[in-house]
Design a protein around this motif. Sequence first.
Motif, PDB file in Angstrom:
ATOM      1  N   HIS A  51       0.852  -1.187   0.000  1.00  0.00           N
ATOM      2  CA  HIS A  51       0.000   0.000   0.000  1.00  0.00           C
ATOM      3  C   HIS A  51       0.890   1.239   0.000  1.00  0.00           C
TER       4      HIS A  51
ATOM      5  N   CYS B 236       0.698   3.662   3.290  1.00  0.00           N
ATOM      6  CA  CYS B 236       1.348   3.369   4.569  1.00  0.00           C
ATOM      7  C   CYS B 236       2.624   2.547   4.418  1.00  0.00           C
TER       8      CYS B 236
ATOM      9  N   CYS C 174      -7.188  -1.159   3.049  1.00  0.00           N
ATOM     10  CA  CYS C 174      -5.863  -1.603   3.474  1.00  0.00           C
ATOM     11  C   CYS C 174      -6.011  -2.155   4.889  1.00  0.00           C
TER      12      CYS C 174
ATOM     13  N   ALA D 184      -3.774  -2.769   7.002  1.00  0.00           N
ATOM     14  CA  ALA D 184      -2.778  -2.213   7.924  1.00  0.00           C
ATOM     15  C   ALA D 184      -3.206  -0.840   8.449  1.00  0.00           C
ATOM     16  N   CYS D 185      -3.691   0.035   7.553  1.00  0.00           N
ATOM     17  CA  CYS D 185      -4.014   1.400   7.981  1.00  0.00           C
ATOM     18  C   CYS D 185      -5.502   1.720   7.853  1.00  0.00           C
TER      19      CYS D 185
HETATM   20 ZN   LIG Z   1      -2.226   1.076   4.356  1.00  0.00          ZN
END
Ligand SMILES: [Zn+2]
Length: 302
Positions: free
Chosen positions: A115, A118, A286, A288-289
């Motif tokens: 991504h 991030c 995403c 992760a973020c």
């Molecule tokens: Zn991300």
Amino acid sequence: MTAAVPLVRTCSIWRALEVVGDTPVLLIAEALWQGARRFTGIARTTGLPRAVVAQRLQRLEAHGLVRRLPEGPEGGCTGYRFARKGVETYPLALMALRWERLWGAPAAGGPQLVHRGCGQAILPLPACSACHGPLDARDVDFRPGPGLGWMPATYSRRRSPVAAQPAGGQLAGAAARILGDRWAMLVLRSLFTGTSRFGGIRAETGMATNVLSDRLAALVARGLIAPAGPKTPGSRYRLTEAGFDFYPVVLALMDWGDRWYAADDGPPVILTHRPCGHDMRLSVLCPACGAPLAPDATLLRA
Ligand SMILES: [Zn+2]
Ligand SMILES: [Zn+2]
């Protein structure tokens, strides 16, 4: 005497499949997402015969998914890029890639999806557009939308069927082969909407008995469905975990179809996310973020 053409439920998936329900088309799209622009690069990345690449690029251009780049100083076509309609297949590409990573052939150290926002290596997350909760096919209810109707089950013929499996499609090859088989996709559509009997699927899709048997066997072999009970004339089938996990791919296709092919009165099917109770569409996030993954939000890192 000509047989009456059976009527089937209209659906954006059906219309979308007329364009993208074709493995060479999907492999070409994958090559474009990987940054291939020139004809030779697309042919090399996909492993498809040049005649097939030329014919499918022409079709993608005619359907408005792909544009030719301006001619170079020496004339001639310098390459291809996605038009807006093609760019909007991005969630479909991400969901196909995700399924491949989870259930496809194990890639021997294939590239990582990163991504840009991030910087994390990710597996894109299918989520509910209303609550952003993760999406599970078993949590989604559906009801007829304003655009629901019936249409004759006619199929355009493919001008150059691909007999041999192309060598390309390293990122989402198995997913592209399922998505590229319109019959198999229509079988999955039936199963996702609760039709599980052989006769019911045949009635919904207008498929010939032998074609349906063949696709059911292929989906069993690929591990997406399994027989539910003994093999009888009224045979039933159920989705496996890999099958349920293909749902985001189907939703991405439906969403794209709704955007580009739905009737003026609205989408044929409306989805509700049971955990939050809201009508929903597919959002791709995403993990992760948590940011939504807009086109070009990701890059591939070797
Ligand atoms: Zn991300
Ligand atoms: Zn929700």
